[in-house]
Design a protein around this motif. Structure first.
Motif, PDB file in Angstrom:
ATOM      1  N   GLU A 181      44.115  86.032  10.984  1.00  0.00           N
ATOM      2  CA  GLU A 181      43.293  86.888  10.006  1.00  0.00           C
ATOM      3  C   GLU A 181      43.274  86.218   8.511  1.00  0.00           C
ATOM      4  O   GLU A 181      43.487  86.557   7.654  1.00  0.00           O
ATOM      5  CB  GLU A 181      44.321  88.182   9.689  1.00  0.00           C
ATOM      6  N   PRO A 182      42.833  84.861   8.564  1.00  0.00           N
ATOM      7  CA  PRO A 182      42.536  84.140   7.268  1.00  0.00           C
ATOM      8  C   PRO A 182      41.579  84.743   6.237  1.00  0.00           C
ATOM      9  O   PRO A 182      42.020  84.666   5.186  1.00  0.00           O
ATOM     10  CB  PRO A 182      41.842  82.891   7.961  1.00  0.00           C
ATOM     11  N   ALA A 183      40.724  85.700   6.580  1.00  0.00           N
ATOM     12  CA  ALA A 183      39.973  86.344   5.473  1.00  0.00           C
ATOM     13  C   ALA A 183      40.772  87.353   4.982  1.00  0.00           C
ATOM     14  O   ALA A 183      40.757  87.454   3.769  1.00  0.00           O
ATOM     15  CB  ALA A 183      38.839  86.907   6.258  1.00  0.00           C
ATOM     16  N   VAL A 184      41.688  87.881   5.694  1.00  0.00           N
ATOM     17  CA  VAL A 184      42.824  89.119   5.035  1.00  0.00           C
ATOM     18  C   VAL A 184      43.580  88.444   4.208  1.00  0.00           C
ATOM     19  O   VAL A 184      43.839  88.843   2.846  1.00  0.00           O
ATOM     20  CB  VAL A 184      43.661  89.781   6.215  1.00  0.00           C
ATOM     21  N   TRP A 185      44.174  87.211   4.428  1.00  0.00           N
ATOM     22  CA  TRP A 185      45.240  86.675   3.537  1.00  0.00           C
ATOM     23  C   TRP A 185      44.545  85.725   2.262  1.00  0.00           C
ATOM     24  O   TRP A 185      45.310  85.707   1.474  1.00  0.00           O
ATOM     25  CB  TRP A 185      45.994  85.565   4.530  1.00  0.00           C
ATOM     26  N   GLN A 186      43.281  85.612   2.493  1.00  0.00           N
ATOM     27  CA  GLN A 186      42.394  85.053   1.359  1.00  0.00           C
ATOM     28  C   GLN A 186      42.103  86.094   0.602  1.00  0.00           C
ATOM     29  O   GLN A 186      42.611  85.762  -0.961  1.00  0.00           O
ATOM     30  CB  GLN A 186      41.111  84.579   1.978  1.00  0.00           C
ATOM     31  N   ARG A 187      42.164  87.336   1.004  1.00  0.00           N
ATOM     32  CA  ARG A 187      42.093  88.407  -0.076  1.00  0.00           C
ATOM     33  C   ARG A 187      43.426  88.702  -0.581  1.00  0.00           C
ATOM     34  O   ARG A 187      43.458  88.881  -1.811  1.00  0.00           O
ATOM     35  CB  ARG A 187      41.611  89.621   0.659  1.00  0.00           C
ATOM     36  N   LEU A 188      44.485  88.707   0.027  1.00  0.00           N
ATOM     37  CA  LEU A 188      45.684  89.022  -0.276  1.00  0.00           C
ATOM     38  C   LEU A 188      46.337  88.030  -1.422  1.00  0.00           C
ATOM     39  O   LEU A 188      46.952  88.418  -2.503  1.00  0.00           O
ATOM     40  CB  LEU A 188      46.825  89.381   0.803  1.00  0.00           C
ATOM     41  N   TRP A 189      46.204  86.942  -1.160  1.00  0.00           N
ATOM     42  CA  TRP A 189      46.675  85.697  -2.096  1.00  0.00           C
ATOM     43  C   TRP A 189      45.722  85.237  -3.107  1.00  0.00           C
ATOM     44  O   TRP A 189      45.697  84.398  -3.954  1.00  0.00           O
ATOM     45  CB  TRP A 189      47.156  84.524  -1.221  1.00  0.00           C
ATOM     46  N   ASP A 190      44.157  85.968  -3.116  1.00  0.00           N
ATOM     47  CA  ASP A 190      43.295  85.652  -3.986  1.00  0.00           C
ATOM     48  C   ASP A 190      43.000  84.271  -4.232  1.00  0.00           C
ATOM     49  O   ASP A 190      43.036  83.633  -4.921  1.00  0.00           O
ATOM     50  CB  ASP A 190      43.765  85.976  -5.593  1.00  0.00           C
ATOM     51  N   LEU A 191      42.829  83.660  -3.047  1.00  0.00           N
ATOM     52  CA  LEU A 191      42.217  82.356  -2.881  1.00  0.00           C
ATOM     53  C   LEU A 191      40.872  81.956  -2.585  1.00  0.00           C
ATOM     54  O   LEU A 191      40.114  82.897  -2.267  1.00  0.00           O
ATOM     55  CB  LEU A 191      42.986  81.610  -1.346  1.00  0.00           C
ATOM     56  N   PRO A 192      40.421  80.948  -3.199  1.00  0.00           N
ATOM     57  CA  PRO A 192      39.017  80.504  -3.206  1.00  0.00           C
ATOM     58  C   PRO A 192      38.380  80.284  -1.573  1.00  0.00           C
ATOM     59  O   PRO A 192      37.280  80.084  -1.495  1.00  0.00           O
ATOM     60  CB  PRO A 192      38.767  79.416  -3.959  1.00  0.00           C
ATOM     61  N   ALA A 193      39.304  80.000  -0.813  1.00  0.00           N
ATOM     62  CA  ALA A 193      38.966  79.894   0.600  1.00  0.00           C
ATOM     63  C   ALA A 193      39.924  80.126   1.421  1.00  0.00           C
ATOM     64  O   ALA A 193      40.925  80.483   1.212  1.00  0.00           O
ATOM     65  CB  ALA A 193      38.630  78.246   0.728  1.00  0.00           C
ATOM     66  N   PRO A 194      39.386  80.542   2.843  1.00  0.00           N
ATOM     67  CA  PRO A 194      40.609  80.891   3.934  1.00  0.00           C
ATOM     68  C   PRO A 194      41.630  79.951   4.152  1.00  0.00           C
ATOM     69  O   PRO A 194      41.399  78.739   3.977  1.00  0.00           O
ATOM     70  CB  PRO A 194      39.425  81.099   5.230  1.00  0.00           C
TER      71      PRO A 194
END
Length: 311
Positions: free
Chosen positions: A46-59
């Motif tokens: 679920e890279p898109a979910v963790w990108q959101r949770l960690w507030d990252l600029p990319a997955p």
């Protein structure tokens, strides 16, 4: 102190998330030189979910969890984020955001020599000082961990005086992460957030200054900073520390992404989410359902980013 079950009980940082572009150099540092074990390694689900949770600029692509078996918190999760911009150098603590990770070393000279042989650079020679307000001696040296743009504080372990895995495992030379340090422009607000929102126990509220601290950090004469350090009811590692950052000599841009995410288990995630929903303490994701259970991300206004889950 908040009661158990009301969602306020911060009991130390369980996992320190470090987003990086390529994990190789940090595996050399943490595993080969500092003795962390690879607990698990694999692609991020679920890279898109963790990108959101960690507030990252990319997955994120891959995760490597590093731990010290027998420790109670202070593990490290390296998260490979392809294309992640190179971080700015940490320098002196003169802006909000993550600044340092602290570790205890049983044999600091030997461990620091191994780390130096890998090509890492130390900011200064070791310094000795008394912990403010105490007669407790501290031997400390700072490493420039350029891959994450952080300083690493290496502190002499003292038997019976320092709580970490070294007291449980005499064969281990380097502790788990024992503190995560964030700079903030609002130290009173950060203190209130820790105590009133998270339910942390602030056990140090004072100032670091004097010639040894100036030499350690490369500060100008007379410079110093106020700080608060918090634990939970079990007083386990890793601790959460905020320092009032110095006024920069020249403006420095804010960090483009969280270089450190403090991962903490909480007793009542719903109650915590409700307290964060108004946005007074920063931008929260609210509760996000993941394959690993409910999670909550917070980019706080105190310079620290968090990931919370149910204990």
């Amino acid at each position: 102190m908040a009661a158990m079950g009301d969602g306020k009980v911060f009991d130390g940082i369980d996992i320190v998330v470090l987003p990086v572009a390529g994990t190789g150099p940090l595996l050399d540092l943490y595993v080969d030189a500092m003795g962390f074990d690879v607990v698990e390694k694999g692609p991020v689900r679920e890279p898109a979910v963790w990108q959101r949770l960690w507030d990252l600029p990319a997955p994120p692509a891959e995760s490597v969890l590093l731990g010290k078996p027998g420790s109670k918190g202070g593990w490290i999760r390296l998260v490979d984020v392809p294309g992640l911009p190179r971080p700015d150098a940490a320098g002196v603590p003169d802006r909000p955001g993550p600044y340092a990770l602290d570790f205890y070393l049983r044999h600091p000279d030997a461990t620091e020599a191994v780390i130096g042989e890998q090509g890492w650079t130390f900011v200064s020679e070791p310094v000795d000082y008394l912990l403010p307000g105490t007669e407790y001696p501290v031997r400390e040296r700072l490493l420039d961990q350029t891959h994450s743009g952080l300083r690493h504080a290496f502190v002499q372990y003292r038997e019976g005086r320092t709580r970490c895995v070294l007291g449980e495992r005499p064969e281990v030379d380097v502790s788990e992460v024992n503190a995560v340090v964030f700079g903030t422009a609002d130290l009173p607000g950060a203190r209130a957030f820790v105590a009133e929102v998270l339910g942390g126990r602030v056990y140090f509220d004072g100032r670091f200054d004097g010639p040894p601290v100036e030499r350690l950090l490369g500060l100008a004469p007379g410079d110093g900073f106020d700080a608060v350090i918090a634990r939970g009811p079990a007083s386990r590692n890793a601790r959460l520390e905020f320092l009032q950052h110095l006024v920069p000599a020249a403006p420095r841009p804010p960090h483009a992404y969280p270089r450190v995410v403090a991962g903490c288990a909480m007793d009542d995630l719903d109650a915590l989410a409700a307290r964060l929903a108004a946005g007074d303490h920063g931008v929260s994701t609210g509760i996000v359902e993941t394959a690993e259970g409910p999670q909550l991300g917070l980019r706080s206004r105190y310079g620290a980013a968090f990931q919370f889950w149910r204990r």
